[in-house]
Design a protein around this motif. Structure first.
Motif, PDB file in Angstrom:
ATOM      1  N   UNK A 243       0.995  -1.202   0.038  1.00 43.81           N
ATOM      2  CA  UNK A 243       0.081   0.129  -0.095  1.00 43.81           C
ATOM      3  C   UNK A 243       0.982   1.362   0.032  1.00 43.81           C
ATOM      4  N   UNK A 244       1.868   1.392   0.941  1.00 40.69           N
ATOM      5  CA  UNK A 244       2.726   2.426   0.798  1.00 40.69           C
ATOM      6  C   UNK A 244       3.530   2.654  -0.402  1.00 40.69           C
ATOM      7  N   UNK A 245       4.210   1.602  -0.975  1.00 45.49           N
ATOM      8  CA  UNK A 245       4.667   1.722  -2.081  1.00 45.49           C
ATOM      9  C   UNK A 245       3.994   1.941  -3.515  1.00 45.49           C
ATOM     10  N   UNK A 246       2.621   1.554  -3.262  1.00 47.31           N
ATOM     11  CA  UNK A 246       1.598   1.993  -4.369  1.00 47.31           C
ATOM     12  C   UNK A 246       1.281   3.285  -4.299  1.00 47.31           C
ATOM     13  N   UNK A 247       1.079   4.105  -2.887  1.00 44.69           N
ATOM     14  CA  UNK A 247       0.808   5.310  -2.834  1.00 44.69           C
ATOM     15  C   UNK A 247       1.987   6.338  -3.415  1.00 44.69           C
ATOM     16  N   UNK A 248       3.290   5.916  -2.848  1.00 43.38           N
ATOM     17  CA  UNK A 248       4.200   6.711  -3.346  1.00 43.38           C
ATOM     18  C   UNK A 248       4.560   6.700  -4.828  1.00 43.38           C
ATOM     19  N   UNK A 249       4.156   5.548  -5.703  1.00 51.70           N
ATOM     20  CA  UNK A 249       4.224   5.539  -7.003  1.00 51.70           C
ATOM     21  C   UNK A 249       3.289   6.275  -7.693  1.00 51.70           C
ATOM     22  N   UNK A 290       9.600  -3.261  -2.349  1.00 51.90           N
ATOM     23  CA  UNK A 290       9.054  -2.089  -3.086  1.00 51.90           C
ATOM     24  C   UNK A 290       9.512  -2.174  -4.507  1.00 51.90           C
ATOM     25  N   UNK A 291      10.626  -2.655  -4.841  1.00 49.45           N
ATOM     26  CA  UNK A 291      11.022  -2.711  -6.229  1.00 49.45           C
ATOM     27  C   UNK A 291       9.786  -3.588  -7.089  1.00 49.45           C
ATOM     28  N   UNK A 292       9.637  -4.928  -6.339  1.00 46.06           N
ATOM     29  CA  UNK A 292       8.596  -5.578  -6.862  1.00 46.06           C
ATOM     30  C   UNK A 292       7.160  -5.204  -6.999  1.00 46.06           C
ATOM     31  N   UNK A 293       6.716  -4.297  -6.196  1.00 43.93           N
ATOM     32  CA  UNK A 293       5.417  -3.454  -6.262  1.00 43.93           C
ATOM     33  C   UNK A 293       5.514  -2.309  -7.643  1.00 43.93           C
ATOM     34  N   UNK A 294       6.676  -1.824  -7.497  1.00 44.53           N
ATOM     35  CA  UNK A 294       6.951  -0.628  -8.714  1.00 44.53           C
ATOM     36  C   UNK A 294       7.095  -1.444 -10.007  1.00 44.53           C
ATOM     37  N   UNK A 295       7.582  -2.591  -9.893  1.00 46.44           N
ATOM     38  CA  UNK A 295       7.464  -3.211 -11.319  1.00 46.44           C
ATOM     39  C   UNK A 295       6.207  -3.850 -11.675  1.00 46.44           C
TER      40      UNK A 295
END
Length: 347
Positions: A243-249, A290-295
């Motif tokens: 969730x945090x990684x998605x919001x930042x992206x 986080x890298x996997x979420x951004x990918x």
């Protein structure tokens, strides 16, 4: 103890464990954020230990206290006070009516907040007792059905319905006799009847065997409970990280992509779809950092942009009205409105 021993009896006593169970969430009303998409795809986890123990209930300040501390006049010395009648006379009749109406609304709101705070304080001890009960049940592997059975039996005894209580207690008593080794199995019973062993010795051997089996079962149940709780914590941490990684992206895309507002909902829906597919077919492939979420999000955005291209009109070349190259008129900026008109008309 098994739940089947009391499931079939009609006691007329209502279930009590339901008061602590959350209502089922409503049907999916659409994805509004990355947190919604992740929760919809991966599901929510059990409540955290802090919420289970009721620690957060004692740390928050009642809303009414904060409001009263900030209010002035009758409820505070530092804030603005209600206007006096002499002050109201300096305003128009319409303004006076409006001010009085606003003051009455404020007082009504304060009264409601005070009443709500009183209700909260009255309910707080009950909530704390329920939290303690829930914690006790989790620590001792007591299900809600077990709680219902125990309360129903107690209610039957206290109201004098002893026959119905005995009907429920009979199977439980027999099961306890069996689990403690007080009921001999058929092979030992035959040896006792044949005179190969005394009944007392047979009971000692069987109780020792049952004690060992019960210890093994408790150890297995404790291990499974620890593994389950560990998996739930890991799941909750992963959902929080995603969730945090998605919001930042998304925040980066909002500032760098002028068309992000038209893509965001589509990307959210695509993310939920992809997470559901991965969770069902290959849960081990869910993003773990986080890298996997951004990918994964980059892939969802690429898919959405590919779909949107189908609906965009193809760019068309503009043929100049004169024989000069299209860029000839743009080589110098017009100094006057007449220059701009002449360049636009190609003169």
């Amino acid at each position: 103890m098994t739940d089947s021993s009391t499931a079939g009896a009609d006691t007329g006593v209502v279930e009590v464990s339901g008061v602590s169970q959350a209502e089922s969430p409503p049907a999916n009303e659409g994805v509004k954020s990355y947190e919604d998409a992740i929760d919809a795809a991966l599901g929510s986890t059990e409540e955290s230990p802090a919420s289970a123990s009721g620690d957060e209930a004692s740390t928050s300040k009642p809303t009414g206290e904060t409001v009263k501390a900030d209010e002035g006049g009758e409820n505070g010395s530092d804030g603005p006070q209600d206007p006096t009648e002499d002050e109201l006379k300096s305003y128009s009749h319409t303004a006076q009516s409006r001010i009085r109406e606003l003051v009455d609304r404020r007082k009504a709101a304060e009264s409601q907040i005070t009443e709500r705070d009183q209700q909260i304080e009255e309910l707080r001890p009950r909530a704390e007792r329920i939290d303690k009960l829930e914690s006790f049940m989790r620590a001792n592997s007591v299900s809600h059905q077990d709680l219902d059975n125990a309360v129903n039996i107690s209610a039957l005894i206290q109201t004098g319905r002893y026959d119905q209580a005995l009907q429920l207690m009979g199977p439980i008593y027999q099961e306890l006799l069996d689990r403690t080794g007080n009921i001999l199995p058929q092979e030992l019973q035959q040896e006792v009847e044949a005179g190969y062993i005394t009944r007392q010795r047979a009971l000692e051997l069987h109780k020792s065997r049952k004690s060992s089996e019960n210890a093994t079962a408790r150890e297995k149940a404790a291990t499974e409970r620890d593994q389950r709780e560990s998996a739930e914590r890991a799941h909750a941490n992963r959902v929080d990280m995603m969730t945090r990684a998605g919001d930042a992206w998304a925040a980066q895309k909002k500032t760098s992509d002028p068309d992000w507002s038209t893509k965001q909902d589509l990307v959210n829906s695509e993310l939920e779809l992809q997470l559901r597919r991965i969770a069902q077919s290959a849960p081990q492939d869910l993003p773990s950092d986080i890298a996997g979420v951004r990918k994964l999000l980059d892939g969802c955005l690429k898919t959405v942009e590919g779909r949107l291209k189908v609906f965009r009109p193809a760019p068309q070349a503009i043929t100049p009205t004169t024989g000069r190259p299209a860029g000839a008129g743009a080589q110098s900026k017009p100094a006057t409105y007449m220059d701009a008109i002449n360049q636009a008309l190609g003169e």
